[in-house]
Design an enzyme around this catalytic site. Structure first.
Site, short mmCIF file in Angstrom:
data_model
loop_
_atom_site.label_atom_id
_atom_site.label_comp_id
_atom_site.label_asym_id
_atom_site.label_seq_id
_atom_site.Cartn_x
_atom_site.Cartn_y
_atom_site.Cartn_z
N LYS A 13 0.76 -1.28 0.13
CA LYS A 13 0.08 -0.06 0.16
C LYS A 13 0.94 1.27 -0.11
O LYS A 13 2.04 1.21 0.35
CB LYS A 13 -0.81 0.19 1.25
CG LYS A 13 -1.92 -0.96 1.14
CD LYS A 13 -2.84 -1.29 2.34
CE LYS A 13 -3.92 -2.42 2.40
NZ LYS A 13 -4.54 -2.32 3.48
N TYR A 53 -12.35 -2.30 -3.17
CA TYR A 53 -12.80 -2.76 -1.83
C TYR A 53 -14.25 -2.59 -1.99
O TYR A 53 -14.90 -2.15 -0.81
CB TYR A 53 -12.04 -1.38 -1.09
CG TYR A 53 -10.86 -1.75 -0.54
CD1 TYR A 53 -10.37 -2.87 0.38
CD2 TYR A 53 -9.88 -0.82 -0.69
CE1 TYR A 53 -9.19 -3.23 0.56
CE2 TYR A 53 -8.55 -1.00 -0.32
CZ TYR A 53 -8.06 -2.16 0.32
OH TYR A 53 -6.82 -2.56 1.01
N HIS A 119 -1.97 -5.60 1.52
CA HIS A 119 -3.33 -6.33 1.23
C HIS A 119 -2.94 -7.58 0.49
O HIS A 119 -1.97 -7.65 -0.31
CB HIS A 119 -4.11 -5.41 0.23
CG HIS A 119 -5.15 -6.29 -0.34
ND1 HIS A 119 -6.47 -6.35 0.25
CD2 HIS A 119 -5.25 -6.86 -1.69
CE1 HIS A 119 -7.14 -7.08 -0.48
NE2 HIS A 119 -6.51 -7.43 -1.63
N1 UDP Z 1 -9.63 -1.05 7.70
C1 UDP Z 1 -9.56 0.23 8.36
N2 UDP Z 1 -10.34 0.12 9.65
C2 UDP Z 1 -10.95 -1.11 9.91
C3 UDP Z 1 -11.09 -2.24 9.10
C4 UDP Z 1 -10.39 -2.04 8.05
O1 UDP Z 1 -8.86 0.97 8.12
O2 UDP Z 1 -11.70 -0.85 11.07
C5 UDP Z 1 -8.76 -1.08 6.44
C6 UDP Z 1 -7.51 -1.81 6.49
O3 UDP Z 1 -6.74 -0.85 5.82
C7 UDP Z 1 -7.80 -2.88 5.90
C8 UDP Z 1 -8.76 -2.91 4.79
O4 UDP Z 1 -9.55 -1.86 5.22
O5 UDP Z 1 -6.56 -3.84 5.70
C9 UDP Z 1 -9.93 -3.96 4.41
O6 UDP Z 1 -10.27 -4.62 5.42
P1 UDP Z 1 -10.35 -5.94 5.74
O7 UDP Z 1 -11.17 -6.49 6.61
O8 UDP Z 1 -10.54 -6.77 4.22
O9 UDP Z 1 -8.80 -6.34 5.96
P2 UDP Z 1 -7.57 -7.15 5.39
O10 UDP Z 1 -7.82 -8.27 4.48
O11 UDP Z 1 -6.63 -6.15 4.47
O12 UDP Z 1 -6.78 -8.06 6.56
MG MG Z 2 -9.51 -7.97 3.00
#
Ligand code: UDP
Ligand code: MG
Length: 154
Positions: A13, A53, A119
């Site tokens: 990122k 997203y 990610h």
């Molecule tokens: N995110 C955030 N706040 C939250 C949850 C998620 O900023 O409370 C962001 C974080 O950068 C995360 C992304 O949104 O990596 C996507 O969320 P996901 O639950 O898919 O997590 P990941 O798959 O990246 O672990």
């Molecule tokens: Mg995710």
């Protein structure tokens, strides 16, 4: 036996690029034996970020997430290997760096859930969709490495 050609999308990122952690993070993933099938630097626009997203569109953090992920260039990669989705997710660590185990990318290098460096697709289905968003089929290179028998039992 696991399919050695499973593929996942990894994003380093904008915080990873700005903090000069691209080499470190790629090194950790390469070190596990994963094969780089595609890679590029790209500055996403908001439309593309929203598609990437799309599962999170209703979440309160969505606007901040889109602002952040479009705030600068990121490195997009396709990684390949057996069980690659789970392998990458385990190497990244939990989403919130407060819960990420030491030894993981987030657990060693990140502090804030909104600046968690990487990610990785969360399923093979998501990986297919996400890879298609970032890469043309012609940009994904199919090759093998002479070291593969030393990494993966054939
Ligand atoms: N995110 C955030 N706040 C939250 C949850 C998620 O900023 O409370 C962001 C974080 O950068 C995360 C992304 O949104 O990596 C996507 O969320 P996901 O639950 O898919 O997590 P990941 O798959 O990246 O672990
Ligand atoms: Mg995710």
């Amino acid at each position: 036996m696991a399919d050695n050609k499973e593929r996942t999308l990894v994003l380093l990122k904008p915080d990873a690029v700005q903090r000069g952690l691209v080499g470190t993070i790629i090194g950790r993933l390469e070190g596990r034996g994963l094969l780089i099938a595609a890679m590029k630097l790209i500055h996403m626009d908001k439309a593309m970020a929203s598609r990437h997203y799309e599962a999170h569109v209703e979440r309160p953090f969505f606007p901040g997430l889109v602002d952040f992920i479009t705030s600068g260039p990121l490195v997009a990669m396709v990684l390949q290997g057996p069980n690659v989705v789970e392998m990458v997710r385990n190497t990244m660590g939990a989403t919130n760096p407060l819960q990420s185990s030491p030894g993981t990318i987030r657990g060693d290098l990140a502090t804030d859930i909104g600046r968690n460096l990487v990610h990785g697709s969360d399923s093979l289905e998501a990986a297919q969709r996400e890879i298609a968003l970032f890469f043309e089929e012609s940009e994904i290179v199919d090759y093998s490495r002479s070291v593969d028998p030393w990494v993966i039992e054939q």
